[in-house]
Enzyme design. Structure first.
Site, mmCIF file in Angstrom:
data_model
loop_
_atom_site.group_PDB
_atom_site.id
_atom_site.type_symbol
_atom_site.label_atom_id
_atom_site.label_comp_id
_atom_site.label_asym_id
_atom_site.label_seq_id
_atom_site.Cartn_x
_atom_site.Cartn_y
_atom_site.Cartn_z
ATOM 1 N N CYS A 107 17.586 13.471 80.219
ATOM 2 C CA CYS A 107 17.698 12.314 79.313
ATOM 3 C C CYS A 107 17.489 11.041 80.098
ATOM 4 C CB CYS A 107 19.100 12.206 78.744
ATOM 5 S SG CYS A 107 19.495 13.384 77.538
ATOM 6 N N THR A 131 14.620 6.024 77.906
ATOM 7 C CA THR A 131 13.608 5.961 76.848
ATOM 8 C C THR A 131 13.401 7.322 76.210
ATOM 9 O OG1 THR A 131 12.505 4.240 78.150
ATOM 10 C CG2 THR A 131 11.256 5.173 76.313
ATOM 11 N N ASN A 132 13.165 8.342 77.020
ATOM 12 C CA ASN A 132 12.843 9.666 76.477
ATOM 13 C C ASN A 132 13.768 10.752 76.987
ATOM 14 O OD1 ASN A 132 10.436 9.189 74.807
ATOM 15 N ND2 ASN A 132 9.494 8.543 76.726
ATOM 16 N N GLY A 181 22.652 7.124 89.570
ATOM 17 C CA GLY A 181 22.026 7.727 88.392
ATOM 18 C C GLY A 181 21.754 9.204 88.656
ATOM 19 N N ASP A 211 19.576 11.155 87.521
ATOM 20 C CA ASP A 211 18.139 11.448 87.690
ATOM 21 C C ASP A 211 17.714 11.222 89.142
ATOM 22 O OD1 ASP A 211 18.628 8.689 87.234
ATOM 23 O OD2 ASP A 211 16.637 8.340 86.374
ATOM 24 N N THR A 250 11.821 4.288 82.740
ATOM 25 C CA THR A 250 12.235 3.015 82.148
ATOM 26 C C THR A 250 12.371 1.986 83.274
ATOM 27 O OG1 THR A 250 13.477 4.306 80.545
ATOM 28 C CG2 THR A 250 13.973 1.944 80.689
ATOM 29 N N THR A 270 -6.865 -12.730 78.168
ATOM 30 C CA THR A 270 -5.402 -12.621 78.300
ATOM 31 C C THR A 270 -4.962 -11.195 78.628
ATOM 32 O OG1 THR A 270 -5.236 -14.373 76.667
ATOM 33 C CG2 THR A 270 -3.227 -13.125 77.113
HETATM 34 N N1 LIG Z 1 -1.576 5.593 80.515
HETATM 35 C C1 LIG Z 1 -0.357 5.358 79.993
HETATM 36 N N2 LIG Z 1 -0.112 4.227 79.321
HETATM 37 C C2 LIG Z 1 1.121 3.957 78.808
HETATM 38 N N3 LIG Z 1 2.161 4.796 78.920
HETATM 39 C C3 LIG Z 1 1.957 5.940 79.561
HETATM 40 C C4 LIG Z 1 0.706 6.297 80.138
HETATM 41 N N4 LIG Z 1 0.825 7.512 80.728
HETATM 42 C C5 LIG Z 1 2.110 7.886 80.525
HETATM 43 N N5 LIG Z 1 2.773 6.945 79.817
HETATM 44 C C6 LIG Z 1 4.194 6.932 79.407
HETATM 45 O O1 LIG Z 1 4.955 7.580 80.358
HETATM 46 C C7 LIG Z 1 6.001 8.265 79.670
HETATM 47 C C8 LIG Z 1 6.460 9.424 80.506
HETATM 48 O O2 LIG Z 1 7.149 8.903 81.584
HETATM 49 P P1 LIG Z 1 8.521 9.440 82.089
HETATM 50 O O3 LIG Z 1 8.964 10.625 81.322
HETATM 51 O O4 LIG Z 1 8.391 9.564 83.541
HETATM 52 O O5 LIG Z 1 9.475 8.220 81.804
HETATM 53 P P2 LIG Z 1 9.977 7.611 80.436
HETATM 54 O O6 LIG Z 1 10.215 8.690 79.469
HETATM 55 O O7 LIG Z 1 9.068 6.499 80.038
HETATM 56 O O8 LIG Z 1 11.312 6.932 80.944
HETATM 57 P P3 LIG Z 1 12.786 7.555 81.091
HETATM 58 O O9 LIG Z 1 12.642 8.853 81.822
HETATM 59 O O10 LIG Z 1 13.505 6.509 81.862
HETATM 60 O O11 LIG Z 1 13.281 7.737 79.699
HETATM 61 C C9 LIG Z 1 5.397 8.717 78.367
HETATM 62 O O12 LIG Z 1 6.353 8.716 77.333
HETATM 63 C C10 LIG Z 1 4.370 7.642 78.088
HETATM 64 O O13 LIG Z 1 4.902 6.694 77.182
HETATM 65 C C1 LIG Z 2 18.133 3.343 87.455
HETATM 66 C C2 LIG Z 2 18.083 4.315 86.281
HETATM 67 C C3 LIG Z 2 18.157 3.553 84.974
HETATM 68 C C4 LIG Z 2 16.736 5.074 86.362
HETATM 69 O O1 LIG Z 2 16.624 6.008 85.359
HETATM 70 C C5 LIG Z 2 19.230 5.360 86.384
HETATM 71 O O2 LIG Z 2 19.093 6.098 87.546
HETATM 72 C C6 LIG Z 2 20.589 4.695 86.370
HETATM 73 O O3 LIG Z 2 21.080 4.324 85.329
HETATM 74 N N1 LIG Z 2 21.216 4.575 87.572
HETATM 75 C C7 LIG Z 2 22.545 4.041 87.752
HETATM 76 C C8 LIG Z 2 22.649 3.145 88.938
HETATM 77 C C9 LIG Z 2 22.173 3.737 90.256
HETATM 78 O O4 LIG Z 2 21.452 4.731 90.292
HETATM 79 O O5 LIG Z 2 22.548 3.200 91.301
#
Ligand SMILES: Nc1ncnc2c1ncn2[C@@H]1O[C@H](COP(=O)(O)OP(=O)(O)OP(=O)(O)O)[C@@H](O)[C@H]1O
Ligand SMILES: CC(C)(CO)[C@@H](O)C(=O)NCCC(=O)O
Ligand SMILES: [K+]
Length: 260
Positions: free
Chosen positions: A7, A10-11, A108, A110, A133, A185
């Site tokens: 988790c 974002t996703n 974190g 992750d 994110t 832009t």
């Molecule tokens: N070319 C691209 N342009 C925009 N977004 C992209 C592209 N390629 C991948 N992504 C984004 O990357 C995301 C996958 O990334 P990843 O799972 O590593 O992190 P996340 O889901 O964005 O963040 P988190 O894990 O913090 O929730 C996809 O959901 C997609 O939105």
């Molecule tokens: C930095 C993020 C948001 C990356 O997913 C996560 O690892 C988190 O919430 N970390 C807590 C703070 C830290 O890792 O020091």
């Protein structure tokens, strides 16, 4: 089969590990309001789509950067699989590597999972750059211990912030711009983000190496890592699904230690 859940802010990604390989991954937005029953409808539909009818899940491991979502995930795994998940960051979840940070710091999960995966795949003295994110740099010491790192704003978050704060700046998607000098832009914004992040990765990696004082390998992972790597090589290696690999490694370690 093992269900590994990652988790992010974002996703949320569910991956099924059959003991040798990942069969497939399912991705949904992270929402703490999603109930156990909603997870099940989504899960049951998509696993069938992938040809698995009610797969027998015998273990669940979770890493969540959003503490609130864990409650409903626990209800989901309990109600539908009769399983208590192993949650990274909870005291009962053991890690195969050390964590050496300031007392009281909540790292974190992750980042810990990435460190475990990185050490397992590449050995110690690593910098793991994860584009989620946030863009995080996780540093693994010689013995694989997590010893800290860097947290920078995520690529999409930065683009969104520009759009939100400036009336004349549109929403744009990240891409590799052909030129550094943008002539409109959108091209200007894409250049700022793309080349800005290339610079950020290079500079921060160089400074971490200098401070660490030993040769280090730089590993890139996360959705946007391939985009950077293919146009401006900034990593020694790109690792697909590093977080998922770490979740399986942590599960196996806890099994060995008898905690699951
Ligand atoms: N070319 C691209 N342009 C925009 N977004 C992209 C592209 N390629 C991948 N992504 C984004 O990357 C995301 C996958 O990334 P990843 O799972 O590593 O992190 P996340 O889901 O964005 O963040 P988190 O894990 O913090 O929730 C996809 O959901 C997609 O939105
Ligand atoms: C930095 C993020 C948001 C990356 O997913 C996560 O690892 C988190 O919430 N970390 C807590 C703070 C830290 O890792 O020091
Ligand atoms: K992630």
């Amino acid at each position: 089969m093992l269900l590994a859940i990652d988790c992010g802010n974002t996703n949320t990604v569910f991956s099924i590990w059959d003991g040798e390989k990942f069969l497939f991954s399912l991705r949904t937005s992270t929402e703490y309001q999603r109930t156990a029953d909603q997870y099940f409808v989504w899960w049951d539909t998509l696993t069938r789509h992938h040809g698995l009818v009610r797969p027998e899940i015998t273990g669940v491991v979770i890493s969540s950067t959003v503490p609130r979502v864990v409650f409903n995930l626990r209800v989901f795994t309990d109600r539908y699989f009769g399983i208590r998940p192993l949650v990274v960051g909870k005291p009962e979840c053991l890690l195969p590597v050390g964590v050496r940070v300031d007392a009281g710091t909540q790292v974190g999960p992750d980042r810990l999972v990435n460190t475990v995966a990185g050490y397992d795949k590449y050995g110690g003295d690593l910098i793991i750059v994860d584009f989620g994110t946030a863009t995080t740099f996780d540093v693994a010491d010689k013995d694989g211990a997590y010893i800290g790192g860097v947290i920078a704003p995520g690529v999409n978050l930065s683009l969104e912030a520009l759009h939100m704060a400036a009336a004349a700046l549109p929403h744009v998607d990240i891409t590799h711009p052909d030129h550094v000098i943008g002539t409109n832009t959108v091209a200007c914004m894409q250049s700022g983000i793309f080349w800005g992040y290339v610079g950020l990765i290079k500079e921060i990696s160089a400074r971490i190496k200098q401070e660490h004082g030993r040769p280090m390998k730089v590993i890139g992972t996360g959705g946007l890592a391939p985009l950077f790597q293919s146009h401006a090589p900034v990593f020694d290696e790109f690792a697909d699904e590093l977080t998922m690999h770490g979740l399986v490694t942590i599960w196996a370690y806890n099994k060995e230690q008898g905690t699951v």
